[in-house]
Design a protein around this motif. Sequence first.
Motif, short mmCIF file in Angstrom:
data_model
loop_
_atom_site.label_atom_id
_atom_site.label_comp_id
_atom_site.label_asym_id
_atom_site.label_seq_id
_atom_site.Cartn_x
_atom_site.Cartn_y
_atom_site.Cartn_z
N PRO A 274 0.80 -1.22 0.00
CA PRO A 274 0.00 0.00 0.00
C PRO A 274 0.83 1.27 0.00
N VAL A 275 2.15 1.17 -0.01
CA VAL A 275 3.01 2.36 0.00
C VAL A 275 4.02 2.31 -1.14
N CYS A 276 3.61 1.71 -2.26
CA CYS A 276 4.49 1.56 -3.42
C CYS A 276 5.75 0.77 -3.06
N PHE A 277 5.57 -0.25 -2.25
CA PHE A 277 6.71 -0.97 -1.71
C PHE A 277 7.60 -1.58 -2.79
N LEU A 278 7.02 -2.23 -3.78
CA LEU A 278 7.84 -2.85 -4.82
C LEU A 278 8.56 -1.80 -5.66
N ALA A 279 7.90 -0.69 -5.96
CA ALA A 279 8.56 0.40 -6.70
C ALA A 279 9.70 0.98 -5.87
N LEU B 246 13.76 1.27 -6.86
CA LEU B 246 14.60 2.47 -6.75
C LEU B 246 15.78 2.21 -5.82
N ARG B 247 15.54 1.55 -4.72
CA ARG B 247 16.63 1.25 -3.77
C ARG B 247 17.69 0.37 -4.43
N ALA B 248 17.26 -0.44 -5.41
CA ALA B 248 18.20 -1.31 -6.12
C ALA B 248 18.92 -0.58 -7.25
N ALA C 184 13.51 1.02 4.01
CA ALA C 184 12.71 1.17 2.79
C ALA C 184 12.35 2.63 2.51
N MET C 185 12.76 3.53 3.38
CA MET C 185 12.43 4.94 3.21
C MET C 185 13.23 5.53 2.04
N VAL D 160 13.32 11.46 -6.07
CA VAL D 160 14.19 11.06 -4.97
C VAL D 160 15.49 11.83 -5.09
N GLU D 161 16.04 12.25 -3.95
CA GLU D 161 17.27 13.05 -3.94
C GLU D 161 18.34 12.47 -4.83
N THR D 162 19.04 13.33 -5.53
CA THR D 162 20.14 12.96 -6.40
C THR D 162 21.25 12.31 -5.59
N GLY D 163 21.81 11.24 -6.17
CA GLY D 163 22.97 10.61 -5.55
C GLY D 163 22.66 9.61 -4.46
N THR D 164 21.39 9.31 -4.22
CA THR D 164 21.06 8.29 -3.23
C THR D 164 20.83 6.97 -3.94
N ASN D 165 20.81 5.90 -3.20
CA ASN D 165 20.54 4.56 -3.72
C ASN D 165 21.49 4.15 -4.84
N GLY D 166 22.73 4.63 -4.80
CA GLY D 166 23.74 4.21 -5.76
C GLY D 166 23.52 4.70 -7.18
#
Length: 124
Positions: free
Chosen positions: A1-6, A10-12, A51-52, A68-74
Amino acid sequence: PVCFLARLCLRAGASEADAVESSETSVQRAVECFRAEAKGHTSERFLPDWAMLKVASLEEGEEVHVTVETGTNGTNGTAQKLRLLRGLSTELPLPKGYNMLVHEIMGDMAGNEDAALVLHDIHE
């Protein structure tokens, strides 16, 4: 319910992710989380800290656009984008050219949600 898979995409390291949600309650819950993240707060009620996202901007309308902020999540300095679409994927004008599909299948069998029809529709 919070766009978890999306979020996981992004985290990947994905540069963009679209999330399709038919439940207005789930859309509102996701927007609530994005608002909290944009203010630098966490929403532990819905998500674990890992997951934030570091939300730089949030635009709300028929579609919800999150940057999402530039330069995060690799991503090496590239801003990431998440787009939340309201409705069913079979009824929305989705863009062409997806290179990966992450699909949540609920129920005992994929047939409970017409998964084959949904995947075929997105593929076209």
